[in-house]
Design a protein around this motif. Structure first.
Motif, short mmCIF file in Angstrom:
data_model
loop_
_atom_site.label_atom_id
_atom_site.label_comp_id
_atom_site.label_asym_id
_atom_site.label_seq_id
_atom_site.Cartn_x
_atom_site.Cartn_y
_atom_site.Cartn_z
N LEU A 226 0.83 -1.21 0.00
CA LEU A 226 0.00 0.00 0.00
C LEU A 226 0.86 1.25 0.00
O LEU A 226 0.58 2.22 -0.73
N LEU A 227 1.92 1.27 0.82
CA LEU A 227 2.80 2.43 0.88
C LEU A 227 3.50 2.66 -0.45
O LEU A 227 3.57 3.80 -0.95
N GLU A 228 4.02 1.61 -1.04
CA GLU A 228 4.75 1.75 -2.30
C GLU A 228 3.82 2.16 -3.44
O GLU A 228 4.23 2.88 -4.36
N SER A 229 2.57 1.69 -3.40
CA SER A 229 1.62 2.11 -4.43
C SER A 229 1.30 3.59 -4.32
O SER A 229 0.85 4.22 -5.28
N ALA A 230 1.51 4.17 -3.11
CA ALA A 230 1.30 5.60 -2.90
C ALA A 230 2.61 6.38 -3.04
O ALA A 230 2.69 7.54 -2.61
N ASP A 231 3.64 5.75 -3.63
CA ASP A 231 4.96 6.38 -3.84
C ASP A 231 5.62 6.78 -2.52
O ASP A 231 6.30 7.80 -2.43
N THR A 260 -2.80 3.14 6.91
CA THR A 260 -3.91 3.75 6.17
C THR A 260 -3.92 5.26 6.38
O THR A 260 -4.14 6.04 5.44
N VAL A 263 -1.11 6.94 4.34
CA VAL A 263 -1.47 7.07 2.92
C VAL A 263 -2.56 8.12 2.74
O VAL A 263 -2.54 8.90 1.78
N ARG A 264 -3.52 8.18 3.66
CA ARG A 264 -4.63 9.12 3.53
C ARG A 264 -4.15 10.56 3.55
O ARG A 264 -4.58 11.39 2.75
N GLY A 266 -1.10 11.66 2.84
CA GLY A 266 -0.45 11.80 1.55
C GLY A 266 0.74 12.71 1.46
O GLY A 266 1.15 13.09 0.35
N ARG A 654 -7.92 5.05 -3.06
CA ARG A 654 -7.03 3.91 -2.87
C ARG A 654 -7.28 3.31 -1.49
O ARG A 654 -7.35 4.01 -0.50
N THR A 655 -7.44 2.03 -1.41
CA THR A 655 -7.68 1.33 -0.15
C THR A 655 -6.63 0.28 0.05
O THR A 655 -5.92 -0.12 -0.88
#
Length: 692
Positions: A226-231, A260, A263-264, A266, A654-655
C-alpha cells in the motif's frame, strides 16, 4: 551413521584420540625397551579403538568389545606401567552401556592400584568419555527430531483448525444444505437459509482473519504494498518471533490503521515499520516523515488504541525529537508451546563441563602444599571455572580471552609448574571463541609459551613435552565440551523455530483456503439464495433450480472446508469456469468465455481454478461490472488464464489491498507460476495467471 551429522562425532573422536596420544607419548618414560614400549602403545590403541567404535555406532554390538577393552587397559597398567587414567576409557564404556555398578568397581580398582591423582584422572576421563559420546548422541537425536517435530506441530494445528471450523462452519453448511432442501417445497423458508449463509460467510472471513493474525508478516506485506503504491518508500524491520496469536491480531489492526492514515494524509515520503520483542511484550512502531499533529489526530487510531489497552497493552502516538510522527503499540506475547521433547542435553553438557573444570582444578591443587599458595590457586581456579561456565552459557565477551591470558601467565612464578595447566583453558577458549585463522596460530604460540615456561622452571625434556601436549589436550577437551553444548542448544533453537514457522504457515494456508475456496462458495450460495427469494413468486421453477444448485454448492463447500483443514480441494479449471458462468449470470453480469487450454495437469488445473474463483469473487464483491471476459490458452506447455471486467471505478479512493491477491500470488509461486492484477485506468481490471 548413514544420514547422521558427522560434526559432533568428529569432535568427540579428536578429543579422545588426543587423550590416548598423551598416554602413547608417555609410554617410553614408563617402561623400558622397544618391545615393551610397542606393546604398551598397541594396548592403548586397542582401548581407544573400542571407544571409537562406540563413537561411530549406537547399536548394542559394540558392548561385546568392552571386556577386550578392559583387558587391554588393565594389562597396560599392570604390566607396562601405563597411566591409570587409561582405565577411564573403560569407565566411560561401562557408563554408556548402563552398567554403572561395574564402572564404580573400576574406579575403586584405580584407587587401590594408584594414588588420588590417578584415581581422579580415571574418574574424570570416564565422565568425559560418557559425556562427550552422549552429547554427540543427543545432537544427532535433536537434529533428527526436527522434521518429526515440525510434522507433529502441523498435525496438531490441523486438528485445532478442523475443530474450530467444523464446530461452526461445518454445522452452518449442513444447515444450508438441509434448509435449501426444505425450501424446495416451502419458498418462505429461503429467508432462514439466507440468514445462515450470511452468518457462515461472516464466520469464514473472521476465521481467515484470525488465522492470518498468527503472523504479522501478511499485514506487513500488505502495508508495504500500500505504501509503495502511494509512492512512499517503505522499510520493514522484523525483530519478533512467530506465531503471535491474539497479540498478532491486535498489532495487525494497529499497523493497518497507522499505514492507512499515512497514505490518507499523503505527505509522507518515507515510512519505517519496526517490530521487536522484549520482556514478554511484542512492540510495533510505525514512523513516517509526512504526518504532522495539525494534520492527523488520533481519530483513525482510537479504536485500535482502545482494543490494545483493553488487552493490557500500551498505545501512543506523537512527534519524535526528529520531527517524525510515530505510532507505537505493545502487547503481551502469548505462550508458544512448540518445543523439542528432550530438554536434558544442554543441562548434561553444562553439568559435565562443571565436573571437568572441578576435576582438573582438584588434580592441580593436589600437588600444591597447603598454605597461602594453595589458597591463592584455589581462588583463581574458582574464578576461572565460573567465568568459563558463564562464557559457555551466555556468549563470548571480548575481554574474556585477554583476561584468561593474564590469569594463565601471571600466577606461574608464584604458584609454580602446576599453573602451566591453566593454559589449556586458554587454548579451548581460543578454539571456540576466535575465528580459526587466528585461533590456530595463537594456540601454537600458547603451547610454545608453555614449553618455554616449563623449561625455565627447570623441567626436563620429557616433562616439557608432557606439559605442551597436555595443554593441547585440555584445550581440545574444553573445545569439545563447549562446542557440543552450543551445538545442542542451537539445534534445539533451530528445531523449535522450524516448528513455529511450520505452524504459522499452516495457519496461513488455512486462511488462504478459507478466503479462496470456502469464502467464494459461501458468497455464491448467498447470491443464489437472494436470487431464489426474488424468483420465488414470479418464477417458481427457476427459484427451485437455483435452490437445487445451492444444495450442490453447499456440498462442494463441505469439500472446501475439508481442504481448509488439510484435505484435498479437488478443484478444476473447467469446473470453476462452469461455476463462474452460472454465478456471474445470476448476478446480472454478461459473461464472455473463451476456453482453449485443452488438457491440463491436475495441479495446474487446481491452482488456476483457485485463481478463477478469487477473480470472480472480486468481480462480485468489489466492482459494479456489467461484463466479464474469461479466456484460457495453452502453448508449449504454458497455460494462461485471463479474467477482465469493466466494473472498476477509476475515481475510487485507494484502499488497503485485501488478502486474496497475496494468497493467489503465494499459490502461483509454489506452482512455479506468476500472477498479475492491475487496473487499466479506464474502469477495467485484469487478472492474468501463467503456469508453465
Amino acid at each position: 551413521m548413514e544420514g547422521r551429522a558427522l560434526g559432533p562425532r568428529l569432535i568427540v573422536g579428536a578429543v579422545l584420540a588426543a587423550f590416548a596420544g598423551v598416554y602413547v607419548l608417555a609410554a617410553p618414560a614408563r617402561t623400558a625397551g622397544a618391545g615393551r614400549v610397542s606393546a604398551a602403545v598397541a594396548l592403548v590403541a586397542v582401548v581407544l579403538g573400542v571407544q571409537i567404535v562406540r563413537v561411530v555406532s549406537r547399536d548394542g554390538r559394540w558392548r561385546w568389545a568392552i571386556p577386550a577393552q578392559a583387558a587391554a587397559a588393565y594389562a597396560g597398567v599392570l604390566a607396562f606401567g601405563t597411566s591409570l587414567a587409561t582405565l577411564g576409557f573403560v569407565v566411560g564404556s561401562l557408563l554408556l552401556a548402563g552398567v554403572w555398578p561395574v564402572a564404580v568397581v573400576v574406579v575403586g580398582s584405580a584407587a587401590v592400584l594408584g594414588d588420588a591423582d590417578g584415581t581422579i584422572s580415571c574418574l574424570l576421563l570416564g565422565l568425559v568419555v560418557y559425556g562427550l559420546v552422549r552429547l554427540a548422541d543427543r545432537a544427532d537425536d535433536t537434529a533428527a527430531a526436527r522434521l518429526p517435530l515440525t510434522m507433529a506441530a502441523v498435525a496438531r494445528e490441523r486438528l485445532r483448525i478442523a475443530a474450530e471450523l467444523n464446530r461452526g462452519l461445518g454445522e452452518g453448511l449442513r444447515a444450508i444444505s438441509d434448509g435449501s432442501r426444505r425450501a424446495l417445497g416451502r419458498p418462505e423458508a429461503i429467508g432462514d437459509v439466507l440468514e445462515v449463509a450470511r452468518s457462515s460467510l461472516n464466520e469464514a472471513r473472521a476465521a481467515a482473519a484470525d488465522f492470518r493474525s498468527m503472523s504479522l508478516a501478511p499485514e506487513a506485506s500488505a502495508a508495504r504494498a500500500l505504501l509503495e503504491s502511494a509512492d512512499i518508500e517503505a522499510a520493514v524491520r522484523t525483530g519478533h518471533s512467530e506465531p503471535l496469536g491474539p497479540a498478532g491480531a491486535l498489532l495487525a489492526m494497529a499497523l493497518r490503521e497507522a499505514v492507512t492514515d499515512v497514505v490518507r494524509v499523503g505527505t509522507a515520503r518515507h515510512c519505517v515499520i519496526e517490530t521487536s520483542e522484549r520482556d514478554g511484550f511484542v512492540r510495533l512502531r510505525v514512523v513516517n516523515d509526512g504526518v504532522r499533529t495539525a494534520e492527523l489526530g488520533e481519530d483513525g487510531l482510537e479504536s485500535a488504541a482502545r482494543r490494545v489497552r483493553a488487552a493490557g497493552g500500551s498505545f501512543s502516538t506523537g512527534l519524535g525529537e526528529d520531527g517524525r510522527f510515530a505510532v507505537e503499540a505493545a502487547v503481551r506475547a502469548g505462550e508458544r508451546p512448540v518445543s523439542l521433547p528432550d530438554r536434558t542435553a544442554y543441562r548434561l553438557s553444562m553439568g559435565l563441563l562443571a565436573a571437568v573444570l572441578a576435576g582438573l582444578s582438584a588434580k592441580g591443587l593436589l600437588v600444591i602444599p597447603w598454605g597461602p599458595k594453595w589458597a591463592l590457586a584455589a581462588v583463581l581456579l574458582a574464578v576461572i571455572g565460573a567465568l568459563q561456565m558463564l562464557w559457555t552459557a551466555r556468549g563470548r565477551p571480548r575481554a574474556w580471552v585477554a583476561l584468561l591470558a593474564v590469569l594463565a601467565v601471571v600466577p606461574v612464578p608464584v604458584v609454580g609448574k602446576m599453573w602451566l595447566g591453566v593454559a589449556g583453558f586458554l587454548v579451548g577458549t581460543l578454539l571456540v571463541g576466535v575465528r580459526r585463522g587466528v585461533a590456530v596460530p595463537l594456540t601454537g604460540v600458547t603451547m610454545a609459551g608453555v614449553g618455554a615456561a616449563a623449561w625455565a622452571l627447570g623441567l626436563g625434556p620429557a616433562a616439557v613435552t608432557n606439559w605442551v601436549v597436555s595443554t593441547l589436550v585440555t584445550g581440545l577437551l574444553v573445545y569439545g565440551l563447549v562446542r557440543l553444548a552450543r551445538l545442542v542448544r542451537d539445534l534445539r533453537a533451530a528445531g523449535e523455530e522450524l516448528a513455529r514457522a511450520a505452524t504459522v504457515q499452516e495457519r496461513l494456508r488455512a486462511a488462504r483456503d478459507l478466503h479462496d475456496l470456502l469464502g467464494h462458495s459461501l458468497a455464491a450460495i448467498l447470491l443464489k439464495c437472494e436470487l431464489a427469494r426474488r424468483l420465488a413468486d414470479v418464477d417458481p421453477a427457476r427459484a427451485r433450480a437455483e435452490l437445487e444448485e445451492v444444495v450442490a454448492m453447499a456440498e462442494r463447500a463441505g469439500r472446501d472446508l475439508e481442504a481448509a483443514t488439510g484435505g484435498d480441494a479437488g478443484l478444476s479449471l473447467d469446473g470453476e469456469a462452469r461455476s463462474a458462468r452460472s454465478v456471474l449470470t445470476a448476478a446480472g453480469v454478461e459473461v464472455e468465455m473463451d476456453l482453449a487450454h485443452g488438457e491440463v495437469e491436475d495441479g495446474t488445473s487446481a491452482v488456476l481454478g483457485t485463481v478463477l474463483r478469487e477473480a470472480v469473487t472480486n468481480v462480485l464483491r468489489h466492482s459494479a461490472a456489467t461484463r466479464c471476459v474469461i479466456m484460457t490458452a495453452q502453448e508449449d506447455g504454458v497455460v494462461r488464464l485471463v479474467v477482465e471486467n469493466d466494473g472498476l471505478d477509476p475515481a475510487a479512493p485507494r484502499t488497503a489491498p485485501g488478502s486474496g491477491i497475496g494468497n493467489l500470488t503465494t499459490r502461483m509461486a509454489s506452482a512455479g507460476g506468476t500472477l498479475s492484477a492491475r487496473a487499466d485506468g479506464k474502469g477495467g481490471f485484469r487478472v492474468e495467471a501463467v503456469v508453465g
